[in-house]
Design a protein around this motif. Sequence first.
Motif, short mmCIF file in Angstrom:
data_model
loop_
_atom_site.label_atom_id
_atom_site.label_comp_id
_atom_site.label_asym_id
_atom_site.label_seq_id
_atom_site.Cartn_x
_atom_site.Cartn_y
_atom_site.Cartn_z
N TRP A 5 0.84 -1.19 0.00
CA TRP A 5 0.00 0.00 0.00
C TRP A 5 0.88 1.25 0.00
O TRP A 5 2.09 1.17 0.09
N TRP A 11 4.28 4.62 -4.01
CA TRP A 11 3.50 3.41 -4.14
C TRP A 11 4.15 2.52 -5.18
O TRP A 11 4.81 2.98 -6.09
N LEU A 168 -8.10 0.02 -1.57
CA LEU A 168 -6.83 0.28 -0.91
C LEU A 168 -7.11 0.65 0.54
O LEU A 168 -8.06 1.38 0.82
#
Length: 255
Positions: A5, A11, A168
């Motif tokens: 994550w 990311w 997410l």
Amino acid sequence: MIESWFRGTRWISRASVAIALALSIALAGCGDSVPPSSNLPIGSQRAVTHVVAPGETVYHIATEYGVSVGRLMAANGLTDPRELRVGQVLTIPGAYRGASIGTASSGVHPYTGERASRQFQWPVQNGVVSSGFGIRNGAMHDGVDIAAPVGTPVYAADTGVVIFSGMLHGYGNTVIIRHDASYATVYAHNQRNLVSEGARVACGQQIGEIGRSGRTTGANLHFEVRRDNVAQNPLAYLPEPATSDGISFAAAGGS
């Protein structure tokens, strides 16, 4: 699937790596047709200043205003970040205050940062920028929050390829679009994602609906612009709305 994550301001995605390697030519987007405004001060051209508060660092101040540490130090004659003193008044390079948009008491001051030559379109046609980019409650806020009713359409800010569409942690239903070798945009807290991973999307195409998924205090779109996987101030990459547009600015809030 995202392997890890969002960690800090970075990311990592297997899908994004594969697609980036496959794209040898940068995708053309309507954002590229917007004339760059990096040399055009906004409003009345009053330089933005910042009074250093206890605990602040050069890095935190530069991040808050969307300018580089080097430019901030050079503009204020600093050769060492440790020279910063509480109460010192810093000039923010390339930043100007105008009075054309928002209220005088706005907590999300529009366009105080350095303008980028690369431009995108607004991902929402009607909404209130309720929280800005930078340090918020002691933590880094990597984008801007645009509050609007649940179900409000969310649009792609430029042409690109969807490299992630799913859930997410904290972000809820999220879409990530890679636009070229350097830039990607993130659209979070959606009620629904309307595109799938691998899909090519056009600038202005609807990709989702505003919602309250993930960690948020109300219905809003959390929107990020990332350059080489590093979060940038989205307002530097978005055109200034006209007074007749449906975008306005309000006191800090959001997710």
